[in-house]
Write a protein that holds these residues in place. Structure first.
Motif, PDB file in Angstrom:
ATOM      1  N   ASP A 260      60.271 -21.732 -86.954  1.00 36.92           N
ATOM      2  CA  ASP A 260      59.477 -20.864 -87.827  1.00 36.92           C
ATOM      3  C   ASP A 260      58.052 -21.399 -87.856  1.00 36.92           C
ATOM      4  O   ASP A 260      57.781 -22.428 -88.490  1.00 36.92           O
ATOM      5  CB  ASP A 260      60.072 -20.835 -89.234  1.00 36.92           C
TER       6      ASP A 260
ATOM      7  N   ILE B  13      66.271 -22.165 -84.975  1.00 36.81           N
ATOM      8  CA  ILE B  13      65.134 -21.295 -85.286  1.00 36.81           C
ATOM      9  C   ILE B  13      63.873 -22.131 -85.468  1.00 36.81           C
ATOM     10  O   ILE B  13      63.864 -23.094 -86.245  1.00 36.81           O
ATOM     11  CB  ILE B  13      65.389 -20.481 -86.571  1.00 36.81           C
TER      12      ILE B  13
ATOM     13  N   ASN C 188      56.697 -14.522 -86.350  1.00 41.73           N
ATOM     14  CA  ASN C 188      56.389 -15.898 -85.979  1.00 41.73           C
ATOM     15  C   ASN C 188      57.626 -16.783 -86.002  1.00 41.73           C
ATOM     16  O   ASN C 188      57.516 -17.996 -86.079  1.00 41.73           O
ATOM     17  CB  ASN C 188      55.306 -16.481 -86.889  1.00 41.73           C
ATOM     18  N   GLN C 189      58.798 -16.172 -85.980  1.00 38.98           N
ATOM     19  CA  GLN C 189      60.052 -16.908 -85.877  1.00 38.98           C
ATOM     20  C   GLN C 189      60.583 -16.760 -84.462  1.00 38.98           C
ATOM     21  O   GLN C 189      60.593 -15.668 -83.899  1.00 38.98           O
ATOM     22  CB  GLN C 189      61.106 -16.366 -86.846  1.00 38.98           C
ATOM     23  N   TYR C 190      61.028 -17.890 -83.915  1.00 33.13           N
ATOM     24  CA  TYR C 190      61.595 -17.902 -82.574  1.00 33.13           C
ATOM     25  C   TYR C 190      63.047 -18.342 -82.694  1.00 33.13           C
ATOM     26  O   TYR C 190      63.325 -19.463 -83.111  1.00 33.13           O
ATOM     27  CB  TYR C 190      60.813 -18.851 -81.675  1.00 33.13           C
TER      28      TYR C 190
ATOM     29  N   THR D 249      67.073 -28.306 -91.903  1.00 40.53           N
ATOM     30  CA  THR D 249      65.705 -27.872 -91.651  1.00 40.53           C
ATOM     31  C   THR D 249      64.780 -29.081 -91.677  1.00 40.53           C
ATOM     32  O   THR D 249      64.865 -29.914 -92.574  1.00 40.53           O
ATOM     33  CB  THR D 249      65.262 -26.847 -92.713  1.00 40.53           C
TER      34      THR D 249
ATOM     35  N   ASP E 176      55.415 -19.937 -89.186  1.00 40.44           N
ATOM     36  CA  ASP E 176      54.727 -19.669 -90.451  1.00 40.44           C
ATOM     37  C   ASP E 176      54.950 -20.824 -91.421  1.00 40.44           C
ATOM     38  O   ASP E 176      54.021 -21.312 -92.054  1.00 40.44           O
ATOM     39  CB  ASP E 176      55.217 -18.357 -91.083  1.00 40.44           C
ATOM     40  N   ARG E 177      56.188 -21.238 -91.544  1.00 38.62           N
ATOM     41  CA  ARG E 177      56.539 -22.336 -92.460  1.00 38.62           C
ATOM     42  C   ARG E 177      56.428 -23.698 -91.783  1.00 38.62           C
ATOM     43  O   ARG E 177      56.577 -24.724 -92.438  1.00 38.62           O
ATOM     44  CB  ARG E 177      57.957 -22.145 -92.988  1.00 38.62           C
TER      45      ARG E 177
ATOM     46  N   GLN F 186      61.772 -13.542 -80.146  1.00 42.41           N
ATOM     47  CA  GLN F 186      60.702 -13.642 -81.128  1.00 42.41           C
ATOM     48  C   GLN F 186      60.806 -12.521 -82.153  1.00 42.41           C
ATOM     49  O   GLN F 186      60.917 -11.354 -81.808  1.00 42.41           O
ATOM     50  CB  GLN F 186      59.339 -13.592 -80.443  1.00 42.41           C
TER      51      GLN F 186
END
Length: 159
Positions: A67, A65, A12-14, A85, A69-70, A9
């Motif tokens: 994300d 990844i 807020n990206q994993y 994506t 947030d996005r 982590q």
């Protein structure tokens, strides 16, 4: 804050941690075969060594990844395919593919995530394992990160 086995982590990206054990065992297996047949079948041995190099390069370029947030998921499974994506809202399901030897010995299990984009089904590969137990843990962590089982989520499914 949760501690994940398969994800690292960063805010807020994993970021999915690549599995070095699986790749190492596979590369070691090919190198042993290449060394064993080197005197007799030199060309095949060199092809196996080139394959090991390609597997190693692919290990370091692979990424997955999430994300939050996005609200996107980005994945790149091989060096031959560009990163893709997808929005979390396009998520449809997970898919587990198990390869069995002689019909009962599991040799490889692959976890993929599916999306529906513009009426077409798209997928990204998340990871691989030697057993379905390891894949189930990957699914559980990915669902937890994506908050799939939270009430109010449009992808909520009963447990």
């Amino acid at each position: 804050m949760n501690s994940y086995k398969f994800y690292k982590q960063e805010g807020n990206q994993y970021i999915f941690k690549n599995q070095p054990v699986f790749v190492s065992v596979l590369c070691l297996f090919f190198l042993i075969i290449a060394g064993w047949i080197f005197k007799d079948v030199r060309i095949l041995s060199l092809i196996l060594i080139a394959l090991v190099v390609l597997i190693a390069i692919n290990f370091f370029t692979k990424k997955f990844i999430i994300d939050m947030d996005r609200k996107t998921i980005t994945g790149k499974h091989t060096i031959f395919v560009p990163a893709k994506t997808y929005d979390l809202k396009d998520f449809t399901n997970f898919h587990v593919l198990a390869t069995k030897y002689m019909g009962f010995i599991t040799t490889n299990v692959i976890l993929s995530i599916y999306f529906e984009v513009d009426g077409k089904e798209k997928h990204l590969t998340i990871g691989q394992a030697l057993s379905q137990k390891g894949i189930q843990k990957m699914v559980n962590e990915t669902e937890d990160i994506m908050k799939i089982n939270d009430s109010g989520n449009e992808h909520n499914r009963p447990l």
